[in-house]
Design a protein around this motif. Structure first.
Motif, short mmCIF file in Angstrom:
data_model
loop_
_atom_site.label_atom_id
_atom_site.label_comp_id
_atom_site.label_asym_id
_atom_site.label_seq_id
_atom_site.Cartn_x
_atom_site.Cartn_y
_atom_site.Cartn_z
N ALA A 160 61.79 89.92 66.58
CA ALA A 160 60.78 89.13 67.27
C ALA A 160 59.37 89.67 67.01
O ALA A 160 58.41 88.90 66.93
CB ALA A 160 61.06 89.10 68.76
N ARG A 161 59.24 90.98 66.87
CA ARG A 161 57.92 91.56 66.64
C ARG A 161 57.42 91.26 65.23
O ARG A 161 56.21 91.29 64.98
CB ARG A 161 57.97 93.07 66.87
CG ARG A 161 58.31 93.39 68.33
CD ARG A 161 58.46 94.87 68.59
NE ARG A 161 57.16 95.53 68.74
CZ ARG A 161 57.02 96.78 69.14
NH1 ARG A 161 58.09 97.50 69.43
NH2 ARG A 161 55.83 97.31 69.25
N ARG A 162 58.34 90.94 64.34
CA ARG A 162 57.94 90.53 62.98
C ARG A 162 57.77 89.02 62.87
O ARG A 162 56.95 88.54 62.09
CB ARG A 162 58.98 91.00 61.95
CG ARG A 162 58.99 92.51 61.72
CD ARG A 162 60.04 92.90 60.71
NE ARG A 162 59.95 94.31 60.36
CZ ARG A 162 59.20 94.81 59.39
NH1 ARG A 162 58.45 93.99 58.65
NH2 ARG A 162 59.18 96.10 59.14
N TRP A 163 58.60 88.29 63.64
CA TRP A 163 58.56 86.82 63.62
C TRP A 163 58.62 86.33 65.06
O TRP A 163 59.67 86.17 65.64
CB TRP A 163 59.72 86.27 62.80
CG TRP A 163 59.66 84.78 62.60
CD1 TRP A 163 58.64 84.07 62.06
CD2 TRP A 163 60.68 83.84 62.94
NE1 TRP A 163 58.94 82.72 62.06
CE2 TRP A 163 60.19 82.55 62.58
CE3 TRP A 163 61.95 83.95 63.52
CZ2 TRP A 163 60.94 81.38 62.79
CZ3 TRP A 163 62.69 82.79 63.71
CH2 TRP A 163 62.18 81.53 63.35
N VAL A 164 57.45 86.11 65.67
CA VAL A 164 57.33 85.81 67.09
C VAL A 164 58.18 84.61 67.54
O VAL A 164 58.76 84.65 68.63
CB VAL A 164 55.85 85.62 67.48
CG1 VAL A 164 55.71 85.12 68.92
CG2 VAL A 164 55.09 86.94 67.31
N PRO A 165 58.30 83.54 66.76
CA PRO A 165 59.13 82.41 67.20
C PRO A 165 60.56 82.78 67.56
O PRO A 165 61.21 82.08 68.36
CB PRO A 165 59.09 81.45 66.00
CG PRO A 165 57.76 81.71 65.38
CD PRO A 165 57.56 83.19 65.51
N TYR A 166 61.07 83.89 67.01
CA TYR A 166 62.44 84.31 67.33
C TYR A 166 62.59 84.61 68.81
O TYR A 166 63.67 84.41 69.40
CB TYR A 166 62.82 85.54 66.50
CG TYR A 166 64.20 86.07 66.79
CD1 TYR A 166 65.34 85.31 66.50
CD2 TYR A 166 64.37 87.34 67.36
CE1 TYR A 166 66.61 85.80 66.77
CE2 TYR A 166 65.65 87.84 67.63
CZ TYR A 166 66.75 87.07 67.34
OH TYR A 166 68.01 87.55 67.61
N SER A 167 61.51 85.07 69.46
CA SER A 167 61.58 85.38 70.89
C SER A 167 61.80 84.12 71.72
O SER A 167 62.32 84.19 72.84
CB SER A 167 60.30 86.09 71.35
OG SER A 167 59.17 85.27 71.19
N PRO A 171 67.04 82.74 73.44
CA PRO A 171 67.87 82.27 74.55
C PRO A 171 68.65 81.00 74.23
O PRO A 171 69.77 80.81 74.71
CB PRO A 171 66.86 82.04 75.68
CG PRO A 171 65.53 81.97 75.02
CD PRO A 171 65.61 82.80 73.79
N PHE A 172 68.08 80.13 73.38
CA PHE A 172 68.80 78.92 72.98
C PHE A 172 69.99 79.28 72.10
O PHE A 172 71.07 78.70 72.23
CB PHE A 172 67.85 77.97 72.23
CG PHE A 172 66.77 77.39 73.09
CD1 PHE A 172 67.01 76.24 73.85
CD2 PHE A 172 65.51 77.97 73.14
CE1 PHE A 172 66.02 75.70 74.65
CE2 PHE A 172 64.52 77.44 73.94
CZ PHE A 172 64.76 76.29 74.70
N ALA A 173 69.78 80.25 71.20
CA ALA A 173 70.87 80.68 70.32
C ALA A 173 71.99 81.34 71.11
O ALA A 173 73.18 81.08 70.87
CB ALA A 173 70.31 81.65 69.27
N GLU A 174 71.63 82.18 72.07
CA GLU A 174 72.63 82.84 72.90
C GLU A 174 73.42 81.82 73.71
O GLU A 174 74.65 81.88 73.82
CB GLU A 174 71.97 83.85 73.83
CG GLU A 174 72.97 84.62 74.70
CD GLU A 174 72.28 85.63 75.60
OE1 GLU A 174 72.86 86.71 75.82
OE2 GLU A 174 71.17 85.35 76.11
N GLY A 175 72.70 80.86 74.31
CA GLY A 175 73.35 79.83 75.10
C GLY A 175 74.28 78.97 74.26
O GLY A 175 75.40 78.64 74.67
N LEU A 176 73.83 78.58 73.07
CA LEU A 176 74.65 77.75 72.18
C LEU A 176 75.91 78.50 71.77
O LEU A 176 77.02 77.93 71.80
CB LEU A 176 73.84 77.37 70.94
CG LEU A 176 74.60 76.57 69.86
CD1 LEU A 176 75.12 75.26 70.43
CD2 LEU A 176 73.71 76.35 68.64
N ALA A 177 75.77 79.76 71.39
CA ALA A 177 76.94 80.55 71.00
C ALA A 177 77.93 80.66 72.16
O ALA A 177 79.15 80.52 71.97
CB ALA A 177 76.50 81.94 70.54
N GLY A 178 77.42 80.91 73.36
CA GLY A 178 78.30 81.02 74.52
C GLY A 178 79.05 79.74 74.82
O GLY A 178 80.26 79.75 75.08
#
Length: 262
Positions: A160-167, A171-178
């Motif tokens: 996230a510190r290298r590519w801010v949009p990842y921050s 949460p969307f990626a974690e939710g989708l995986a779950g």
């Protein structure tokens, strides 16, 4: 010890806001606490803004409710708790209570789902659901305020510190995986997704806490978290990694038992 029937009951005077548009919750808490401590409450309502301001000016206080016992001003609800020797919550104090409540509830959800599906709570699927439910609920907490989560997350996540949009994506990626893991579908997506975000997260937390020795708050339960970064966040990420590996092995038939076995 028996109470003398002729003795005068203890009385406290409570001044609190009771208006058409607002009834002060701390006033209700103070009244309840006084009654539980055995006091008869002289409950005096402040029913207009003018009455509130006049009361505060008269007694030199900034807030209501205000409690008086034996003519002595005790103060507001938290002052009353302290007066009775009860703990006063510190809003800035470190606390693992939210995490314990979350994992306790997702564990019970998993055991309940396993019982409903298989007639017993003790299955391998219950463990899988526990992790997947935890991921979904953790994502939900982050999604309540993505901006605040992203701000806290940027303090330590390496990607996230290298590519801010990842921050914002996290949460969307974690939710989708779950959710996909709960449903048991699209393993081709959920497994690499959980493996990726879990690995990056684990490395980031390990570096920040155990190598750089930084003292930070964990963004794992949302941006308002008072949980210290370290064991909890590392566990969250390792759970995702473990779940991804397990599901990947199951997908390729490399596990000795099915998903429902122990």
């Amino acid at each position: 010890m028996a109470t003398d029937a002729t003795s005068k009951p203890r009385t406290a005077t409570l001044h609190r806001m009771v208006m058409d548009e607002h009834v002060c919750p701390y006033g209700l808490k103070a009244r309840d606490l006084l009654r539980r401590q055995g006091y008869a409450v002289d409950d005096r309502w402040l029913t207009t803004r003018e009455q509130v301001e006049a009361f505060k000016a008269e007694h030199g206080v900034k807030t209501t409710p205000q409690v008086f016992i034996d003519g002595q001003r005790i103060g507001g609800y938290e002052d009353l708790r302290a007066h009775f020797g009860k703990p006063v919550p510190d809003p800035d104090a470190t606390s693992y209570t939210p995490v314990a409540a979350l994992f306790g509830m997702t564990l019970l959800m998993a055991l309940a789902a396993s019982t409903a599906a298989f007639g017993t709570p003790f299955t391998g699927q219950a463990l899988a659901w526990f992790i997947a439910f935890s991921m979904a609920v953790l994502a939900l907490l982050k999604l309540q305020n993505v901006e605040r989560f992203a701000t806290m997350f940027l303090n330590y996540d390496l990607l996230a510190r290298r590519w801010v949009p990842y921050s914002y994506v996290y949460p969307f990626a974690e939710g989708l995986a779950g959710i996909l893991m709960i449903a048991g579908v699209a393993t081709w997506l959920s497994v690499p997704l959980a493996l990726f975000i879990g690995t990056v997260g684990a490395v980031s937390v390990f570096k920040a806490v155990y190598i750089d020795k930084r003292t930070l708050k964990c963004a794992c339960v949302g941006g308002a978290s008072k949980v210290p970064l370290g064991f909890v966040s590392l566990t969250e990420n390792l759970m995702m990694i473990g779940m991804a590996v397990w599901m990947g092995l199951a997908e390729f038939g490399l596990l000795g038992t099915g998903a429902h076995g122990m």
